[in-house]
Design a protein around this motif. Structure first.
Motif, PDB file in Angstrom:
ATOM      1  N   MET A   1       0.825  -1.218  -0.109  1.00 21.18           N
ATOM      2  CA  MET A   1      -0.013  -0.036   0.037  1.00 21.18           C
ATOM      3  C   MET A   1       0.974   1.337  -0.094  1.00 21.18           C
ATOM      4  O   MET A   1       1.882   1.323   0.839  1.00 21.18           O
ATOM      5  CB  MET A   1      -0.813   0.024   1.324  1.00 21.18           C
ATOM      6  CG  MET A   1      -1.730   1.247   1.332  1.00 21.18           C
ATOM      7  SD  MET A   1      -2.684   1.606   2.740  1.00 21.18           S
ATOM      8  CE  MET A   1      -4.020   0.294   2.475  1.00 21.18           C
ATOM      9  N   LYS A   2       0.400   2.345  -0.831  1.00 19.22           N
ATOM     10  CA  LYS A   2       1.152   3.277  -0.793  1.00 19.22           C
ATOM     11  C   LYS A   2       0.412   4.724   0.066  1.00 19.22           C
ATOM     12  O   LYS A   2      -0.785   4.889  -0.646  1.00 19.22           O
ATOM     13  CB  LYS A   2       1.568   3.804  -2.367  1.00 19.22           C
ATOM     14  CG  LYS A   2       2.316   5.143  -2.342  1.00 19.22           C
ATOM     15  CD  LYS A   2       2.618   5.328  -3.766  1.00 19.22           C
ATOM     16  CE  LYS A   2       3.493   6.812  -3.933  1.00 19.22           C
ATOM     17  NZ  LYS A   2       3.788   7.186  -5.458  1.00 19.22           N
ATOM     18  N   ILE A   3       0.880   5.062   0.919  1.00 15.78           N
ATOM     19  CA  ILE A   3       0.100   6.089   1.684  1.00 15.78           C
ATOM     20  C   ILE A   3       0.877   7.396   1.607  1.00 15.78           C
ATOM     21  O   ILE A   3       2.001   7.532   1.787  1.00 15.78           O
ATOM     22  CB  ILE A   3       0.059   5.639   3.210  1.00 15.78           C
ATOM     23  CG1 ILE A   3      -0.709   4.295   3.420  1.00 15.78           C
ATOM     24  CG2 ILE A   3      -0.629   6.667   4.186  1.00 15.78           C
ATOM     25  CD1 ILE A   3      -0.500   3.633   4.791  1.00 15.78           C
ATOM     26  N   LEU A   4       0.183   8.515   1.203  1.00 17.43           N
ATOM     27  CA  LEU A   4       0.598  10.048   1.711  1.00 17.43           C
ATOM     28  C   LEU A   4      -0.094  10.457   2.601  1.00 17.43           C
ATOM     29  O   LEU A   4      -1.250  10.012   2.977  1.00 17.43           O
ATOM     30  CB  LEU A   4       0.310  10.797   0.288  1.00 17.43           C
ATOM     31  CG  LEU A   4       0.834  10.067  -1.010  1.00 17.43           C
ATOM     32  CD1 LEU A   4       0.375  11.099  -2.162  1.00 17.43           C
ATOM     33  CD2 LEU A   4       2.427   9.991  -0.952  1.00 17.43           C
ATOM     34  N   ALA A   5       0.489  11.359   3.574  1.00 18.23           N
ATOM     35  CA  ALA A   5      -0.138  11.951   4.793  1.00 18.23           C
ATOM     36  C   ALA A   5       0.352  13.446   4.849  1.00 18.23           C
ATOM     37  O   ALA A   5       1.734  13.677   4.110  1.00 18.23           O
ATOM     38  CB  ALA A   5       0.246  11.339   5.693  1.00 18.23           C
ATOM     39  N   VAL A   6      -0.305  14.411   5.249  1.00 16.93           N
ATOM     40  CA  VAL A   6       0.191  15.725   5.636  1.00 16.93           C
ATOM     41  C   VAL A   6      -0.264  15.794   7.030  1.00 16.93           C
ATOM     42  O   VAL A   6      -1.558  15.874   7.398  1.00 16.93           O
ATOM     43  CB  VAL A   6      -0.578  16.799   4.666  1.00 16.93           C
ATOM     44  CG1 VAL A   6       0.024  18.079   4.883  1.00 16.93           C
ATOM     45  CG2 VAL A   6      -0.194  16.532   3.222  1.00 16.93           C
ATOM     46  N   THR A   7       0.710  16.276   7.771  1.00 18.34           N
ATOM     47  CA  THR A   7       0.390  16.621   9.329  1.00 18.34           C
ATOM     48  C   THR A   7       0.627  18.129   9.570  1.00 18.34           C
ATOM     49  O   THR A   7       1.326  18.871   9.022  1.00 18.34           O
ATOM     50  CB  THR A   7       1.381  15.818  10.014  1.00 18.34           C
ATOM     51  OG1 THR A   7       2.597  16.120  10.039  1.00 18.34           O
ATOM     52  CG2 THR A   7       1.060  14.412   9.930  1.00 18.34           C
ATOM     53  N   ALA A   8      -0.205  18.698  10.480  1.00 20.76           N
ATOM     54  CA  ALA A   8      -0.219  20.204  10.767  1.00 20.76           C
ATOM     55  C   ALA A   8      -1.118  20.555  12.110  1.00 20.76           C
ATOM     56  O   ALA A   8      -2.028  19.592  12.233  1.00 20.76           O
ATOM     57  CB  ALA A   8      -0.741  21.030   9.845  1.00 20.76           C
ATOM     58  N   CYS A   9      -0.422  21.331  12.896  1.00 19.75           N
ATOM     59  CA  CYS A   9      -1.160  21.340  14.555  1.00 19.75           C
ATOM     60  C   CYS A   9      -1.390  23.046  14.644  1.00 19.75           C
ATOM     61  O   CYS A   9      -0.599  23.555  13.831  1.00 19.75           O
ATOM     62  CB  CYS A   9      -0.334  20.495  15.621  1.00 19.75           C
ATOM     63  SG  CYS A   9       1.226  21.215  15.902  1.00 19.75           S
ATOM     64  N   PRO A  10      -1.948  23.293  15.379  1.00 18.81           N
ATOM     65  CA  PRO A  10      -2.189  24.624  15.560  1.00 18.81           C
ATOM     66  C   PRO A  10      -0.946  25.377  16.002  1.00 18.81           C
ATOM     67  O   PRO A  10      -0.807  26.596  15.471  1.00 18.81           O
ATOM     68  CB  PRO A  10      -3.095  24.766  17.017  1.00 18.81           C
ATOM     69  CG  PRO A  10      -4.162  23.335  16.826  1.00 18.81           C
ATOM     70  CD  PRO A  10      -2.939  22.515  16.307  1.00 18.81           C
ATOM     71  N   THR A  11       0.084  25.086  16.560  1.00 18.22           N
ATOM     72  CA  THR A  11       1.250  25.762  16.820  1.00 18.22           C
ATOM     73  C   THR A  11       2.154  25.415  15.964  1.00 18.22           C
ATOM     74  O   THR A  11       3.222  25.948  15.799  1.00 18.22           O
ATOM     75  CB  THR A  11       1.666  25.459  18.374  1.00 18.22           C
ATOM     76  OG1 THR A  11       1.943  23.890  18.468  1.00 18.22           O
ATOM     77  CG2 THR A  11       0.866  25.824  19.314  1.00 18.22           C
ATOM     78  N   GLY A  12       2.122  24.134  15.182  1.00 23.05           N
ATOM     79  CA  GLY A  12       2.960  24.086  14.250  1.00 23.05           C
ATOM     80  C   GLY A  12       4.338  23.460  14.641  1.00 23.05           C
ATOM     81  O   GLY A  12       5.557  23.469  14.060  1.00 23.05           O
ATOM     82  N   ILE A  13       4.506  22.794  15.836  1.00 23.71           N
ATOM     83  CA  ILE A  13       5.855  22.568  16.424  1.00 23.71           C
ATOM     84  C   ILE A  13       5.844  20.947  16.712  1.00 23.71           C
ATOM     85  O   ILE A  13       5.737  20.091  15.667  1.00 23.71           O
ATOM     86  CB  ILE A  13       6.055  23.169  17.807  1.00 23.71           C
ATOM     87  CG1 ILE A  13       6.116  24.653  17.501  1.00 23.71           C
ATOM     88  CG2 ILE A  13       7.434  22.864  18.160  1.00 23.71           C
ATOM     89  CD1 ILE A  13       6.043  25.747  18.360  1.00 23.71           C
TER      90      ILE A  13
END
Length: 108
Positions: A1-13
């Motif tokens: 399986m080929k997975i792509l993901a993008v992660t981001a949070c409110p503070t970005g840290i």
């Protein structure tokens, strides 16, 4: 399986990178191919390219922040999940994604 993901949070840290690490670890343990782009306080890192999009089975996006460039994932199943769930429960998350893709006749 080929997975792509993008992660981001409110503070970005911390959580942005903790989520990326959790997904990468779980996917690699299962023998899946994964690439995780982070959109943190220092900008976009490990950016998903057009080449990365080819053959992707699913895209996982954290929903705690607006993800830049969502339009590039058109035509690929997208899963929106909270960053906390990615960090705390990456295994059950991937199990649900696999189950969903199988039910909808997507290749897994």
């Amino acid at each position: 399986m080929k997975i792509l993901a993008v992660t981001a949070c409110p503070t970005g840290i911390a959580h942005t990178y903790m989520a990326a690490e959790a997904l990468e670890k779980e996917a690699k343990e299962r023998g899946f191919n994964i690439k995780v782009e982070t959109q943190g306080s220092i900008g976009i890192e490990n950016e998903i390219t057009k080449e990365d999009l080819e053959g992707a089975d699913v895209v996982i996006l954290t929903k705690d922040m607006v993800i830049k460039g969502r339009e590039r994932f058109k035509g690929i199943p997208v899963v929106n999940v909270s960053i906390g769930d990615v960090i705390k429960k990456p295994g059950p998350l991937l199990d649900k994604i696999i189950e969903h893709l199988k039910k909808h006749n997507s290749k897994v």
